[in-house]
Enzyme design. Structure first.
Site, PDB file in Angstrom:
ATOM      1  N   PHE A   1       1.764   5.508   5.183  1.00  0.00           N
ATOM      2  CA  PHE A   1       0.773   5.795   6.217  1.00  0.00           C
ATOM      3  C   PHE A   1      -0.484   4.924   6.116  1.00  0.00           C
ATOM      4  CE2 PHE A   1       2.892   9.794   4.876  1.00  0.00           C
ATOM      5  CZ  PHE A   1       3.803   9.858   5.915  1.00  0.00           C
TER       6      PHE A   1
ATOM      7  N   TYR B   1       6.135  13.471   2.880  1.00  0.00           N
ATOM      8  CA  TYR B   1       5.110  12.709   2.166  1.00  0.00           C
ATOM      9  C   TYR B   1       3.747  12.867   2.813  1.00  0.00           C
ATOM     10  CZ  TYR B   1       8.977  10.194  -0.049  1.00  0.00           C
ATOM     11  OH  TYR B   1      10.098   9.870  -0.758  1.00  0.00           O
TER      12      TYR B   1
ATOM     13  N   CYS C   1      -6.772  13.411  -5.937  1.00  0.00           N
ATOM     14  CA  CYS C   1      -5.928  14.436  -5.318  1.00  0.00           C
ATOM     15  C   CYS C   1      -4.450  14.246  -5.670  1.00  0.00           C
ATOM     16  CB  CYS C   1      -6.139  14.458  -3.805  1.00  0.00           C
ATOM     17  SG  CYS C   1      -7.824  14.940  -3.343  1.00  0.00           S
TER      18      CYS C   1
ATOM     19  N   GLU D   1       9.871  -3.023   4.309  1.00  0.00           N
ATOM     20  CA  GLU D   1      10.379  -2.095   3.289  1.00  0.00           C
ATOM     21  C   GLU D   1      11.028  -2.852   2.126  1.00  0.00           C
ATOM     22  OE1 GLU D   1       9.409   0.849   3.408  1.00  0.00           O
ATOM     23  OE2 GLU D   1       9.116   1.372   5.522  1.00  0.00           O
TER      24      GLU D   1
ATOM     25  N   GLY E   1       0.837  -1.192   0.000  1.00  0.00           N
ATOM     26  CA  GLY E   1       0.000   0.000   0.000  1.00  0.00           C
ATOM     27  C   GLY E   1       0.868   1.237   0.000  1.00  0.00           C
ATOM     28  N   SER E   2       0.236   2.381   0.227  1.00  0.00           N
ATOM     29  CA  SER E   2       0.949   3.658   0.242  1.00  0.00           C
ATOM     30  C   SER E   2       1.578   3.907   1.609  1.00  0.00           C
ATOM     31  CB  SER E   2      -0.035   4.796  -0.068  1.00  0.00           C
ATOM     32  OG  SER E   2      -0.952   4.942   1.011  1.00  0.00           O
TER      33      SER E   2
END
Length: 191
Positions: free
Chosen positions: A26, A180, A187, A96, A23-24
């Site tokens: 946060f 970030y 958006c 990561e 995912g992105s």
């Protein structure tokens, strides 16, 4: 095959598998990785955890989520190092994963073929919205893929993009809320 020590029954070696949490920024990827690894430890499974040595944002050794949940890990410089340290474990955690070399795909395949549960967390896209490093290949070979989402800081919708707020053309740039923010598709493309 192996023989069960207490009862003398013959068993096939347990099949390993690969889980990817993506995912992105946060979105809770590391939090979910830590949750799964802690549950494996509660089940008294032998767990080894790794992260890329370049990720020193919160701690040099521990994997730490944005909300400060942490678990001990071993920083490594290359994916090959992971193979050297996992011979006697049952579960392997990797955070990561987008920062690892392309050899990580072969490494996790070998681990799964050797009967290990491999849990990987990583960004599926970089700050330009392009698939990130080895993540697409890892997602394609995984038995289980979980995509988690953040909340768009602009409109409050579901976010799956990591928007870079500072000018920098490099694909890899470590940062947090100062650099970030999570954004939805609309958006993110609006800039």
């Amino acid at each position: 095959m192996f023989i069960e020590p207490k009862r003398g029954r013959i068993h096939e070696q347990k099949t390993g598998w690969i889980e990817v949490v993506c995912g992105s920024m946060f979105s809770g990827k590391t939090e979910e990785l830590i949750r799964r690894l802690k549950r494996a430890k509660i089940a008294k499974q032998k767990v080894e955890i790794f992260k890329p040595a370049i990720d020193v944002r919160y701690h040099e050794i521990d994997i730490v989520s944005h909300n400060q949940t942490a678990i001990r890990s071993t920083p490594v410089h290359t994916s090959e190092e992971i193979l050297l340290m996992t011979s006697d474990c049952e579960v392997v955690g990797i955070d990561e994963a987008q920062f690892f070399d392309e050899g990580i795909v072969e490494v996790v395949n070998k681990l799964a073929e050797n009967g290990k549960r491999v849990i990987i967390a990583g960004l599926d896209m970089d700050s330009r919205g392009i698939p990130f490093g080895p993540m697409p290949a890892l997602m394609s070979i995984a038995e289980y893929v979980t995509k988690v989402h953040a909340i768009c800081v602009v409109c409050g919708d579901i976010a799956n993009y990591s928007y870079r707020k500072v000018p920098n053309e490099q694909q890899v740039m470590l940062g947090e809320l100062d650099s970030y923010e999570a954004r939805c598709r609309k958006c993110f493309h609006a800039g």
